[in-house]
Design a protein around this motif. Structure first.
Motif, mmCIF file in Angstrom:
data_model
loop_
_atom_site.group_PDB
_atom_site.id
_atom_site.type_symbol
_atom_site.label_atom_id
_atom_site.label_comp_id
_atom_site.label_asym_id
_atom_site.label_seq_id
_atom_site.Cartn_x
_atom_site.Cartn_y
_atom_site.Cartn_z
ATOM 1 N N GLN A 36 -20.102 -15.507 48.930
ATOM 2 C CA GLN A 36 -19.911 -14.977 47.317
ATOM 3 C C GLN A 36 -18.612 -14.982 46.954
ATOM 4 O OE1 GLN A 36 -22.038 -11.475 46.013
ATOM 5 N NE2 GLN A 36 -20.262 -11.106 44.614
ATOM 6 N N VAL A 37 -18.205 -15.617 45.943
ATOM 7 C CA VAL A 37 -16.516 -15.621 45.259
ATOM 8 C C VAL A 37 -16.653 -15.171 43.914
ATOM 9 C CG1 VAL A 37 -14.831 -17.159 45.319
ATOM 10 C CG2 VAL A 37 -16.146 -17.652 46.977
ATOM 11 N N GLN A 38 -15.784 -14.418 43.660
ATOM 12 C CA GLN A 38 -15.424 -13.745 42.148
ATOM 13 C C GLN A 38 -14.142 -14.458 41.699
ATOM 14 O OE1 GLN A 38 -15.652 -9.511 42.675
ATOM 15 N NE2 GLN A 38 -17.849 -9.565 43.369
ATOM 16 N N TYR A 39 -14.163 -14.517 40.533
ATOM 17 C CA TYR A 39 -13.039 -15.170 39.695
ATOM 18 C C TYR A 39 -12.858 -14.515 38.477
ATOM 19 C CZ TYR A 39 -14.228 -19.313 42.576
ATOM 20 O OH TYR A 39 -14.350 -20.150 43.479
ATOM 21 N N ALA A 40 -11.387 -14.399 38.121
ATOM 22 C CA ALA A 40 -11.310 -14.010 36.628
ATOM 23 C C ALA A 40 -11.321 -15.096 35.777
ATOM 24 C CB ALA A 40 -9.631 -13.136 36.481
ATOM 25 N N ALA A 41 -12.023 -15.071 34.670
ATOM 26 C CA ALA A 41 -12.431 -16.267 33.919
ATOM 27 C C ALA A 41 -11.711 -16.185 32.562
ATOM 28 C CB ALA A 41 -13.851 -16.603 33.878
ATOM 29 N N THR A 42 -11.203 -17.355 32.106
ATOM 30 C CA THR A 42 -10.693 -17.255 30.657
ATOM 31 C C THR A 42 -11.073 -18.842 30.086
ATOM 32 O OG1 THR A 42 -8.721 -16.186 31.418
ATOM 33 C CG2 THR A 42 -8.627 -16.973 29.018
ATOM 34 N N MET A 43 -11.697 -18.560 28.767
ATOM 35 C CA MET A 43 -11.938 -19.761 28.104
ATOM 36 C C MET A 43 -11.037 -19.772 26.803
ATOM 37 S SD MET A 43 -15.733 -20.866 26.719
ATOM 38 C CE MET A 43 -15.818 -19.770 25.436
ATOM 39 N N THR A 44 -10.455 -20.850 26.861
ATOM 40 C CA THR A 44 -9.497 -20.997 25.572
ATOM 41 C C THR A 44 -9.867 -22.124 24.700
ATOM 42 O OG1 THR A 44 -7.943 -19.892 26.811
ATOM 43 C CG2 THR A 44 -7.113 -21.136 24.822
ATOM 44 N N ALA A 45 -9.954 -21.983 23.353
ATOM 45 C CA ALA A 45 -10.166 -23.160 22.020
ATOM 46 C C ALA A 45 -9.199 -22.520 21.108
ATOM 47 C CB ALA A 45 -11.523 -22.894 21.822
ATOM 48 N N ARG A 46 -9.364 -23.874 20.209
ATOM 49 C CA ARG A 46 -8.422 -23.326 19.082
ATOM 50 C C ARG A 46 -8.589 -22.133 18.386
ATOM 51 N NH1 ARG A 46 -9.537 -28.926 16.099
ATOM 52 N NH2 ARG A 46 -10.526 -29.787 17.931
ATOM 53 N N GLN A 47 -9.783 -21.672 18.212
ATOM 54 C CA GLN A 47 -10.194 -20.481 17.533
ATOM 55 C C GLN A 47 -9.765 -19.175 18.129
ATOM 56 O OE1 GLN A 47 -12.230 -22.815 18.415
ATOM 57 N NE2 GLN A 47 -12.867 -23.726 16.597
ATOM 58 N N GLY A 48 -9.655 -19.245 19.571
ATOM 59 C CA GLY A 48 -9.338 -18.167 20.256
ATOM 60 C C GLY A 48 -9.639 -18.250 21.514
#
Length: 143
Positions: A36-48
């Motif tokens: 098992q692996v855990q990640y800090a995740a971020t999703m970025t788009a033009r809107q935020g």
């Protein structure tokens, strides 16, 4: 349509990642059964952007994944079959549960998981301008 794209952008930020300097002493992708692996995740788009935690678990050549925001709300659950190279979305939060959004999510997650196996922890969807960034979390318990 703008609202749907904004939601896709926010969710995708949770799932994708920029290239991260790999450390040899920790696992970055669950290659073996039961890992098992855990990640800090971020999703970025033009809107935020949106951030949260992504957890991946390897069970018999199938990667099970979940993306949860900081409030504990599950954004999506998915499975990735390594042998057939297919992603199945098991659960998607209601505002993203549209056929056209699910299609984008499936393909973006598939591309990201392929890159993660090579040690690259980000994916940029040029068509929809969504960037996914993952940073492996250090789970070592130091006293």
């Amino acid at each position: 349509m703008k609202r749907c794209l904004a939601c896709i952008s926010l969710l995708l930020t949770l799932c994708c990642a920029m290239p991260v300097r790999a450390r040899q002493d920790s696992v970055r992708f669950p290659f073996t059964n039961g890992e098992q692996v855990q990640y800090a995740a971020t999703m970025t788009a033009r809107q935020g952007s949106v951030s949260g935690i992504c957890v991946l678990l390897n069970e018999n050549d199938t990667i099970k994944g979940a993306v949860v925001n900081e409030f504990g709300i599950s954004a999506l659950d998915f499975t990735y079959d390594v042998k057939t190279d297919k992603v199945v979305l098991n659960h998607v939060i209601a505002m993203l549960d549209k056929w056209y959004i699910r299609s984008v999510l499936r393909e973006d997650l598939r591309q990201l998981l392929i890159l993660m196996q090579k040690g690259i922890y980000s994916y940029n969807d040029g068509k929809y301008h969504i960037r996914y960034e993952l940073s492996p979390l250090d789970n070592s318990n130091k006293d």
